[in-house]
Design a protein around this motif. Structure first.
Motif, mmCIF file in Angstrom:
data_model
loop_
_atom_site.group_PDB
_atom_site.id
_atom_site.type_symbol
_atom_site.label_atom_id
_atom_site.label_comp_id
_atom_site.label_asym_id
_atom_site.label_seq_id
_atom_site.Cartn_x
_atom_site.Cartn_y
_atom_site.Cartn_z
ATOM 1 N N TYR A 1 0.823 -1.219 0.000
ATOM 2 C CA TYR A 1 0.000 0.000 0.000
ATOM 3 C C TYR A 1 0.857 1.270 0.000
ATOM 4 O O TYR A 1 0.322 2.377 -0.007
ATOM 5 C CB TYR A 1 -0.916 0.042 1.222
ATOM 6 C CG TYR A 1 -2.039 -0.968 1.240
ATOM 7 C CD1 TYR A 1 -2.433 -1.652 0.107
ATOM 8 C CD2 TYR A 1 -2.733 -1.228 2.422
ATOM 9 C CE1 TYR A 1 -3.477 -2.574 0.141
ATOM 10 C CE2 TYR A 1 -3.779 -2.139 2.466
ATOM 11 C CZ TYR A 1 -4.137 -2.815 1.316
ATOM 12 O OH TYR A 1 -5.170 -3.712 1.369
ATOM 13 N N VAL B 1 2.767 0.053 8.422
ATOM 14 C CA VAL B 1 2.195 0.644 9.624
ATOM 15 C C VAL B 1 2.837 0.072 10.892
ATOM 16 O O VAL B 1 3.597 -0.896 10.836
ATOM 17 C CB VAL B 1 0.652 0.550 9.631
ATOM 18 C CG1 VAL B 1 0.063 1.555 8.657
ATOM 19 C CG2 VAL B 1 0.176 -0.841 9.319
ATOM 20 N N CYS C 1 -3.296 2.191 12.675
ATOM 21 C CA CYS C 1 -4.205 1.338 11.896
ATOM 22 C C CYS C 1 -5.508 1.280 12.690
ATOM 23 O O CYS C 1 -5.473 1.023 13.902
ATOM 24 C CB CYS C 1 -3.603 -0.058 11.746
ATOM 25 S SG CYS C 1 -4.777 -1.284 11.140
ATOM 26 N N SER C 2 -6.628 1.535 12.036
ATOM 27 C CA SER C 2 -7.904 1.576 12.772
ATOM 28 C C SER C 2 -8.233 0.226 13.406
ATOM 29 O O SER C 2 -8.850 0.179 14.477
ATOM 30 C CB SER C 2 -9.046 2.029 11.857
ATOM 31 O OG SER C 2 -9.230 1.113 10.795
ATOM 32 N N LEU C 3 -7.828 -0.861 12.759
ATOM 33 C CA LEU C 3 -8.105 -2.179 13.344
ATOM 34 C C LEU C 3 -7.307 -2.352 14.631
ATOM 35 O O LEU C 3 -7.829 -2.760 15.664
ATOM 36 C CB LEU C 3 -7.729 -3.282 12.355
ATOM 37 C CG LEU C 3 -8.740 -3.561 11.237
ATOM 38 C CD1 LEU C 3 -8.153 -4.529 10.222
ATOM 39 C CD2 LEU C 3 -10.038 -4.106 11.800
ATOM 40 N N ASN D 1 -3.044 -7.322 12.453
ATOM 41 C CA ASN D 1 -3.283 -5.873 12.581
ATOM 42 C C ASN D 1 -3.700 -5.527 14.006
ATOM 43 O O ASN D 1 -4.803 -5.065 14.279
ATOM 44 C CB ASN D 1 -4.401 -5.436 11.618
ATOM 45 C CG ASN D 1 -4.035 -5.595 10.160
ATOM 46 O OD1 ASN D 1 -3.398 -6.577 9.784
ATOM 47 N ND2 ASN D 1 -4.429 -4.655 9.331
ATOM 48 N N CYS E 1 -11.675 -1.813 9.285
ATOM 49 C CA CYS E 1 -10.648 -1.040 8.589
ATOM 50 C C CYS E 1 -11.324 0.175 7.947
ATOM 51 O O CYS E 1 -12.291 0.008 7.198
ATOM 52 C CB CYS E 1 -9.992 -1.916 7.516
ATOM 53 S SG CYS E 1 -9.153 -0.936 6.258
ATOM 54 N N VAL E 2 -10.794 1.356 8.206
ATOM 55 C CA VAL E 2 -11.421 2.590 7.693
ATOM 56 C C VAL E 2 -11.389 2.680 6.168
ATOM 57 O O VAL E 2 -12.147 3.433 5.577
ATOM 58 C CB VAL E 2 -10.763 3.871 8.272
ATOM 59 C CG1 VAL E 2 -11.136 4.064 9.724
ATOM 60 C CG2 VAL E 2 -9.252 3.884 8.076
ATOM 61 N N VAL E 3 -10.503 1.928 5.562
ATOM 62 C CA VAL E 3 -10.420 1.934 4.093
ATOM 63 C C VAL E 3 -11.449 0.966 3.508
ATOM 64 O O VAL E 3 -12.269 1.328 2.656
ATOM 65 C CB VAL E 3 -8.999 1.538 3.625
ATOM 66 C CG1 VAL E 3 -8.933 1.419 2.107
ATOM 67 C CG2 VAL E 3 -7.978 2.530 4.135
ATOM 68 N N HIS E 4 -11.450 -0.259 3.972
ATOM 69 C CA HIS E 4 -12.270 -1.304 3.340
ATOM 70 C C HIS E 4 -13.736 -1.289 3.765
ATOM 71 O O HIS E 4 -14.593 -1.752 3.023
ATOM 72 C CB HIS E 4 -11.650 -2.679 3.631
ATOM 73 C CG HIS E 4 -10.321 -2.860 2.967
ATOM 74 N ND1 HIS E 4 -9.132 -2.562 3.582
ATOM 75 C CD2 HIS E 4 -10.004 -3.267 1.714
ATOM 76 C CE1 HIS E 4 -8.133 -2.795 2.754
ATOM 77 N NE2 HIS E 4 -8.627 -3.216 1.612
ATOM 78 N N GLU F 1 -10.929 -7.736 4.269
ATOM 79 C CA GLU F 1 -11.411 -6.772 5.268
ATOM 80 C C GLU F 1 -12.684 -6.047 4.818
ATOM 81 O O GLU F 1 -13.208 -5.201 5.547
ATOM 82 C CB GLU F 1 -10.315 -5.734 5.567
ATOM 83 C CG GLU F 1 -9.104 -6.326 6.266
ATOM 84 C CD GLU F 1 -7.914 -5.372 6.306
ATOM 85 O OE1 GLU F 1 -8.049 -4.201 5.878
ATOM 86 O OE2 GLU F 1 -6.828 -5.806 6.740
ATOM 87 N N CYS G 1 -5.215 4.746 2.411
ATOM 88 C CA CYS G 1 -5.091 4.505 3.852
ATOM 89 C C CYS G 1 -4.274 5.675 4.409
ATOM 90 O O CYS G 1 -3.095 5.834 4.065
ATOM 91 C CB CYS G 1 -4.373 3.188 4.125
ATOM 92 S SG CYS G 1 -3.967 3.011 5.867
ATOM 93 N N TYR H 1 -2.954 6.154 7.178
ATOM 94 C CA TYR H 1 -1.809 5.716 8.001
ATOM 95 C C TYR H 1 -0.639 5.306 7.109
ATOM 96 O O TYR H 1 0.490 5.741 7.313
ATOM 97 C CB TYR H 1 -2.217 4.537 8.882
ATOM 98 C CG TYR H 1 -3.469 4.757 9.680
ATOM 99 C CD1 TYR H 1 -3.450 5.539 10.833
ATOM 100 C CD2 TYR H 1 -4.683 4.187 9.297
ATOM 101 C CE1 TYR H 1 -4.610 5.729 11.581
ATOM 102 C CE2 TYR H 1 -5.842 4.381 10.038
ATOM 103 C CZ TYR H 1 -5.793 5.148 11.170
ATOM 104 O OH TYR H 1 -6.935 5.340 11.903
ATOM 105 N N MET H 2 -0.940 4.466 6.130
ATOM 106 C CA MET H 2 0.114 4.022 5.206
ATOM 107 C C MET H 2 0.702 5.223 4.463
ATOM 108 O O MET H 2 1.912 5.317 4.257
ATOM 109 C CB MET H 2 -0.466 3.051 4.169
ATOM 110 C CG MET H 2 -0.801 1.691 4.729
ATOM 111 S SD MET H 2 0.680 0.663 4.768
ATOM 112 C CE MET H 2 -0.015 -0.879 5.370
HETATM 113 FE FE1 SF4 Z 1 -5.160 -0.650 8.824
HETATM 114 FE FE2 SF4 Z 1 -4.809 0.940 6.699
HETATM 115 FE FE3 SF4 Z 1 -4.680 -1.747 6.408
HETATM 116 FE FE4 SF4 Z 1 -6.990 -0.530 6.920
HETATM 117 S S1 SF4 Z 1 -5.726 -0.285 5.091
HETATM 118 S S2 SF4 Z 1 -6.237 -2.377 7.914
HETATM 119 S S3 SF4 Z 1 -6.401 1.141 8.282
HETATM 120 S S4 SF4 Z 1 -3.297 -0.446 7.617
#
Ligand code: SF4
Ligand code: 13P
Length: 342
Positions: free
Chosen positions: A58, A94, A119-121, A147, A210-213, A238, A296, A298-299
């Motif tokens: 990512y 992350v 990471c939100s998870l 995660n 996960c805030v992205v998925h 996710e 993401c 964070y990434m």
């Molecule tokens: Fe965590 Fe980002 Fe992966 Fe989502 S995409 S699980 S927030 S590291």
């Protein structure tokens, strides 16, 4: 023209190297030279420090292709780190990934080039939450997605990643009636469906996402199928279950990349973080991809500039895990390697 002028400068050579990797295609006019100046200096400092750069898929392609030594999904990076001979590990991913690398390599220094690479998870569950789940479901093993923090891993029986969760859960069910799976409720529900298990009866889940998925909607699959006949839809595990029910393939990023490599579809819809799509396009320029545009945060808090800043002043970015926590977390991580390889 004398021989000296015929020789390319290190910067020109770096521009040529990055162009051969296809990075010029994602740079604005003139910007490749700026990228090359950064990658050149990072690779020089990296070598001087005997450091290795791990890059999750990512990350942006300038990081993955320009400075990455070990590249892949979270399982591959953790596994590769066990074998590196480098003195230092710079983790472009992350924080939980870097913590895992530190747990597996206690004698090496591990760094993350951002203080925002959470990471939100991972942030959605604590060690106390896991202890409470254990009390509520006595006798159930705790199977924990990678995660998570080191403290949560230390409370777990076995770690899994998206690359091996199904295999390891199958093995757990051979030995136990029910399992606690944390923290991703979507991944847990998706795996339960694949394995024919019922949440609340034979798999107990936590409520992190996960805030992205979590934000991908199932309707988007149909929209793209209508536009692109022969489309194959791939989604990260996710994603919400209604979306997974509508796609052709569910897996982790490593599984998704291998699927793309080994098939020849008219088009691939990649339902995951957009860095994955950018990399797939560069690796397979002849294939047709529809990649999602969801970052993401964070990434993406890691950049070439932040890696360079770290190499110039690493101390504040070092990842440390208390020895007692690391020792317990390592037992659960080693269990994953053992069961994944079985
Ligand atoms: Fe965590 Fe980002 Fe992966 Fe989502 S995409 S699980 S927030 S590291
Ligand atoms: P992978 O191990 O599949 O790369 O997943 C890591 C992750 O954070 C996905 O959001």
């Amino acid at each position: 023209m004398d021989a000296e002028r015929l020789m390319a400068s290190p910067l020109e050579e770096e521009i040529t190297r990055l162009t051969a990797l296809g990075l010029h295609r994602r740079c604005a006019e003139g910007a490749l030279a700026d990228t090359a100046a950064l990658t050149l200096e990072i690779n020089r400092l990296k070598k001087a420090r005997k450091a290795v750069v791990c890059a999750h898929v990512y990350q942006t392609p300038d990081i993955i292709l320009g400075i990455g030594d070990l590249v892949g999904d979270s399982y591959k990076l953790a596994d590769d780190c066990r074998r590196t001979g480098a003195e230092e590990i710079i983790f472009c991913g992350v924080h939980f990934m870097a913590e895992t690398a530190k747990i597996l390599n206690p004698s090496r220094k591990v760094f993350v080039p951002s203080s925002n690479a959470g990471c939100s998870l991972s942030e959605g569950i604590t060690a106390a939450d896991v202890r409470k789940l254990r009390r509520e479901h006595p006798g159930c093993p705790v199977v924990t997605y990678i995660n998570t923090s080191a403290e949560v891993k230390a409370e777990s029986d076995c770690i899994v990643t998206s690359a091996n969760a199904e295999k390891i859960l199958k093995e757990m069910y051979r030995r136990h009636q029910a399992v606690i799976f944390v923290p991703d409720r979507f991944m847990g529900a998706n795996l339960a469906r694949t394995l024919g298990k019922t949440p609340g009866r034979d798999i107990f889940l936590w409520n992190s996402t996960c805030v992205v998925h979590e934000r991908f909607r199932p309707e988007l699959i149909d929209v793209y199928r209508k536009r692109h006949p022969g489309l194959v839809a791939l989604a990260h595990a996710e994603c919400p279950s209604e979306l997974i029910a509508a796609v052709d393939f569910m897996g982790g990023t490593g599984d998704m990349m291998r699927y793309v490599e080994s098939t020849d579809a008219a088009a691939y819809l990649l339902v995951t973080e957009c860095g994955f799509g950018e990399l797939a396009k560069l690796r397979f320029p002849k294939k047709n991809f529809i990649a999602m545009c969801r970052l993401c945060p964070y990434m993406k808090s890691i950049t070439l500039q932040s890696v360079l800043a770290l190499l110039r002043d690493p101390a504040p970015q070092e990842v440390l895990v208390p020895a007692a926590i690391a020792a317990r977390a390592k037992v659960a991580i080693d269990r994953m390697f053992e069961l994944a390889a079985a």
